[in-house]
Design an enzyme around this catalytic site. Sequence first.
Site, PDB file in Angstrom:
ATOM      1  N   GLY A 216      44.377  48.550  42.826  1.00  0.00           N
ATOM      2  CA  GLY A 216      44.980  47.596  41.894  1.00  0.00           C
ATOM      3  C   GLY A 216      46.494  47.759  41.834  1.00  0.00           C
ATOM      4  O   GLY A 216      47.079  48.618  42.506  1.00  0.00           O
ATOM      5  N   GLN A 217      47.116  46.936  41.019  1.00  0.00           N
ATOM      6  CA  GLN A 217      48.573  46.949  40.915  1.00  0.00           C
ATOM      7  C   GLN A 217      49.078  48.306  40.398  1.00  0.00           C
ATOM      8  O   GLN A 217      49.899  48.965  41.031  1.00  0.00           O
ATOM      9  CB  GLN A 217      49.001  45.819  39.972  1.00  0.00           C
ATOM     10  CG  GLN A 217      50.485  45.742  39.727  1.00  0.00           C
ATOM     11  CD  GLN A 217      50.873  44.447  39.056  1.00  0.00           C
ATOM     12  OE1 GLN A 217      51.702  43.722  39.584  1.00  0.00           O
ATOM     13  NE2 GLN A 217      50.312  44.152  37.902  1.00  0.00           N
ATOM     14  N   LEU A 218      48.554  48.733  39.262  1.00  0.00           N
ATOM     15  CA  LEU A 218      48.956  50.033  38.714  1.00  0.00           C
ATOM     16  C   LEU A 218      48.289  51.164  39.494  1.00  0.00           C
ATOM     17  O   LEU A 218      48.933  52.177  39.820  1.00  0.00           O
ATOM     18  CB  LEU A 218      48.558  50.115  37.225  1.00  0.00           C
ATOM     19  CG  LEU A 218      48.825  51.440  36.534  1.00  0.00           C
ATOM     20  CD1 LEU A 218      50.307  51.813  36.584  1.00  0.00           C
ATOM     21  CD2 LEU A 218      48.364  51.386  35.068  1.00  0.00           C
TER      22      LEU A 218
ATOM     23  N   ASP B  69      31.247  51.030  40.527  1.00  0.00           N
ATOM     24  CA  ASP B  69      31.466  49.893  39.631  1.00  0.00           C
ATOM     25  C   ASP B  69      31.383  50.434  38.202  1.00  0.00           C
ATOM     26  O   ASP B  69      30.337  50.965  37.798  1.00  0.00           O
ATOM     27  CB  ASP B  69      30.363  48.854  39.903  1.00  0.00           C
ATOM     28  CG  ASP B  69      30.518  47.613  39.052  1.00  0.00           C
ATOM     29  OD1 ASP B  69      31.192  47.681  37.997  1.00  0.00           O
ATOM     30  OD2 ASP B  69      29.960  46.577  39.436  1.00  0.00           O
TER      31      ASP B  69
ATOM     32  N   ALA C  11      39.867  46.903  35.260  1.00  0.00           N
ATOM     33  CA  ALA C  11      39.874  45.952  34.146  1.00  0.00           C
ATOM     34  C   ALA C  11      39.628  44.534  34.625  1.00  0.00           C
ATOM     35  O   ALA C  11      39.877  44.195  35.778  1.00  0.00           O
ATOM     36  CB  ALA C  11      41.222  46.004  33.419  1.00  0.00           C
TER      37      ALA C  11
ATOM     38  N   TYR D  84      40.382  38.741  25.843  1.00  0.00           N
ATOM     39  CA  TYR D  84      40.857  39.863  26.666  1.00  0.00           C
ATOM     40  C   TYR D  84      41.299  41.021  25.756  1.00  0.00           C
ATOM     41  O   TYR D  84      40.856  42.162  25.920  1.00  0.00           O
ATOM     42  CB  TYR D  84      42.018  39.408  27.550  1.00  0.00           C
ATOM     43  CG  TYR D  84      42.779  40.542  28.202  1.00  0.00           C
ATOM     44  CD1 TYR D  84      42.227  41.240  29.269  1.00  0.00           C
ATOM     45  CD2 TYR D  84      44.040  40.925  27.742  1.00  0.00           C
ATOM     46  CE1 TYR D  84      42.918  42.301  29.868  1.00  0.00           C
ATOM     47  CE2 TYR D  84      44.735  41.964  28.327  1.00  0.00           C
ATOM     48  CZ  TYR D  84      44.170  42.652  29.388  1.00  0.00           C
ATOM     49  OH  TYR D  84      44.857  43.704  29.973  1.00  0.00           O
TER      50      TYR D  84
ATOM     51  N   LYS E 258      39.593  44.750  25.415  1.00  0.00           N
ATOM     52  CA  LYS E 258      40.338  45.991  25.659  1.00  0.00           C
ATOM     53  C   LYS E 258      40.335  46.864  24.400  1.00  0.00           C
ATOM     54  O   LYS E 258      40.257  48.087  24.487  1.00  0.00           O
ATOM     55  CB  LYS E 258      41.787  45.687  26.080  1.00  0.00           C
ATOM     56  CG  LYS E 258      41.947  44.992  27.420  1.00  0.00           C
ATOM     57  CD  LYS E 258      41.572  45.845  28.617  1.00  0.00           C
ATOM     58  CE  LYS E 258      42.498  47.010  28.877  1.00  0.00           C
ATOM     59  NZ  LYS E 258      42.151  47.713  30.159  1.00  0.00           N
TER      60      LYS E 258
HETATM   61  N1  LIG Z   1      48.684  43.194  34.555  1.00  0.00           N
HETATM   62  C1  LIG Z   1      49.227  43.251  33.372  1.00  0.00           C
HETATM   63  O1  LIG Z   1      50.203  42.547  33.083  1.00  0.00           O
HETATM   64  C2  LIG Z   1      48.705  44.212  32.332  1.00  0.00           C
HETATM   65  C3  LIG Z   1      49.273  44.206  31.045  1.00  0.00           C
HETATM   66  C4  LIG Z   1      48.801  45.102  30.092  1.00  0.00           C
HETATM   67  C5  LIG Z   1      47.793  45.980  30.420  1.00  0.00           C
HETATM   68  N2  LIG Z   1      47.258  45.971  31.673  1.00  0.00           N
HETATM   69  C6  LIG Z   1      46.186  46.916  31.992  1.00  0.00           C
HETATM   70  O2  LIG Z   1      46.629  47.715  33.068  1.00  0.00           O
HETATM   71  C7  LIG Z   1      45.526  48.074  33.891  1.00  0.00           C
HETATM   72  C8  LIG Z   1      45.836  47.782  35.350  1.00  0.00           C
HETATM   73  O3  LIG Z   1      46.086  46.387  35.527  1.00  0.00           O
HETATM   74  P1  LIG Z   1      46.587  45.832  36.926  1.00  0.00           P
HETATM   75  O4  LIG Z   1      47.699  44.906  36.671  1.00  0.00           O
HETATM   76  O5  LIG Z   1      46.802  46.968  37.867  1.00  0.00           O
HETATM   77  O6  LIG Z   1      45.317  44.957  37.375  1.00  0.00           O
HETATM   78  P2  LIG Z   1      44.601  44.799  38.816  1.00  0.00           P
HETATM   79  O7  LIG Z   1      45.589  44.855  39.913  1.00  0.00           O
HETATM   80  O8  LIG Z   1      43.727  43.595  38.713  1.00  0.00           O
HETATM   81  O9  LIG Z   1      43.717  46.115  38.899  1.00  0.00           O
HETATM   82  C9  LIG Z   1      42.464  46.231  38.298  1.00  0.00           C
HETATM   83  C10 LIG Z   1      41.602  47.057  39.196  1.00  0.00           C
HETATM   84  O10 LIG Z   1      40.324  47.180  38.587  1.00  0.00           O
HETATM   85  C11 LIG Z   1      39.341  47.061  39.611  1.00  0.00           C
HETATM   86  N3  LIG Z   1      38.090  46.650  39.013  1.00  0.00           N
HETATM   87  C12 LIG Z   1      37.820  45.485  38.380  1.00  0.00           C
HETATM   88  N4  LIG Z   1      36.548  45.467  37.968  1.00  0.00           N
HETATM   89  C13 LIG Z   1      36.002  46.654  38.346  1.00  0.00           C
HETATM   90  C14 LIG Z   1      34.720  47.237  38.217  1.00  0.00           C
HETATM   91  N5  LIG Z   1      33.718  46.594  37.599  1.00  0.00           N
HETATM   92  N6  LIG Z   1      34.513  48.488  38.714  1.00  0.00           N
HETATM   93  C15 LIG Z   1      35.503  49.149  39.340  1.00  0.00           C
HETATM   94  N7  LIG Z   1      36.737  48.643  39.506  1.00  0.00           N
HETATM   95  C16 LIG Z   1      36.980  47.415  39.015  1.00  0.00           C
HETATM   96  C17 LIG Z   1      39.905  46.022  40.567  1.00  0.00           C
HETATM   97  O11 LIG Z   1      39.292  46.126  41.821  1.00  0.00           O
HETATM   98  P3  LIG Z   1      38.883  44.825  42.675  1.00  0.00           P
HETATM   99  O12 LIG Z   1      40.050  43.893  42.628  1.00  0.00           O
HETATM  100  O13 LIG Z   1      38.585  45.347  44.021  1.00  0.00           O
HETATM  101  O14 LIG Z   1      37.696  44.258  41.971  1.00  0.00           O
HETATM  102  C18 LIG Z   1      41.380  46.433  40.586  1.00  0.00           C
HETATM  103  O15 LIG Z   1      41.600  47.426  41.557  1.00  0.00           O
HETATM  104  C19 LIG Z   1      44.319  47.350  33.297  1.00  0.00           C
HETATM  105  O16 LIG Z   1      43.628  48.244  32.456  1.00  0.00           O
HETATM  106  C20 LIG Z   1      44.907  46.237  32.464  1.00  0.00           C
HETATM  107  O17 LIG Z   1      44.070  45.872  31.400  1.00  0.00           O
HETATM  108  C21 LIG Z   1      47.692  45.103  32.633  1.00  0.00           C
END
Ligand SMILES: NC(=O)c1ccc[n+]([C@@H]2O[C@H](COP(=O)([O-])OP(=O)(O)OC[C@H]3O[C@@H](n4cnc5c(N)ncnc54)[C@H](OP(=O)(O)O)[C@@H]3O)[C@@H](O)[C@H]2O)c1
Length: 288
Positions: free
Chosen positions: A10-12, A33, A56, A121, A125
């Site tokens: 994922g991004q983070l 999963d 997430a 959402y 969370k």
């Molecule tokens: N993006 C934002 O602006 C933002 C803001 C505030 C908080 N956050 C929090 O920061 C965290 C990281 O966000 P991000 O931006 O890095 O999002 P992201 O790139 O979508 O990363 C989420 C990761 O979770 C994995 N995932 C989803 N469903 C899953 C499951 N059932 N089992 C195992 N892995 C699963 C995805 O894998 P696949 O893609 O392969 O399914 C992906 O690698 C999250 O907790 C999010 O709520 C994000």
Amino acid sequence: MKLAIIGANGQLGSDLVKVFGEDAIPLTRRDMDVTDATSVKILNELKPEVIINTAAYVRVDDAEVEVEKAFQVNAIGALNIAKVCNEINAVNVYISTDYVFDGAKGEPYEEDDVPNPINVYGLSKYAGEILTRNYSEKYYMIRVASLYGKAGARGKGGNFVDSVIQKARAGEELKVVDDQFMCPTYTKDVAVMLKRFLDLDIKPKFGVYHIVNEGYCNWYAFTREIFNVLGWDAKIQIAPIRSSELKMLARKPVFSALTNKKLDDLGLRMRDWKGALKDHLMEEKMGR
Ligand SMILES: NC(=O)c1ccc[n+]([C@@H]2O[C@H](COP(=O)([O-])OP(=O)(O)OC[C@H]3O[C@@H](n4cnc5c(N)ncnc54)[C@H](OP(=O)(O)O)[C@@H]3O)[C@@H](O)[C@H]2O)c1
């Protein structure tokens, strides 16, 4: 310190994997999963000392209609991970969001402010936070916000910075809201800070911490700064609009900026959002 990173692609997650280097055990959805209590048992065999759960469901508007999916990953997933952490005596690090707040405070939220999510959402969370807190013997809840990084959010198909640059390059008209305030935050900075935090000799008390770039702005000002750094400011027209004009499915908090109060108390300081953005855009330009 052996440390598992869930959501490693994922991004983070991908920045965390880079920053933790050899200590990291990267886990993607292919490995496990989080919504499946049996598949998370892989962690019992790996036995990391710390588990960082970045997995997430992140599509804020879609969550309004895919309510169950959002809760499955963000809440039930958090519960499954909390239980495994207890079984192997690992520290549970749950990544959460500024969207647990309603925005009514009108000034930056501290860790101890009471959440009151106004969209599915945020609620899913927050449910994940409560389950993490009430089921984990050892946990850190790390709230981040408005993330951008090299990888782009997988769940969203990119991030805000990528999207405005793509639209500008395509000559599309840019309309950006100026009535929602937040802390734009660089995933690399979060990853570096989380490592420093976990590596502290005197371990921080378990609980909630905010890790965001310092300062805040609205999305319109953020967009202007992107173009300012890229030197495109004079050439590109950006129209400020009100959120109500977008007719999005989910309500968004009008003011979800966070303070890093508890980090500051530990002597850890995040840099300001403009410096972080500049670094990100320069790194992208250099192709690193
Ligand atoms: N993006 C934002 O602006 C933002 C803001 C505030 C908080 N956050 C929090 O920061 C965290 C990281 O966000 P991000 O931006 O890095 O999002 P992201 O790139 O979508 O990363 C989420 C990761 O979770 C994995 N995932 C989803 N469903 C899953 C499951 N059932 N089992 C195992 N892995 C699963 C995805 O894998 P696949 O893609 O392969 O399914 C992906 O690698 C999250 O907790 C999010 O709520 C994000």
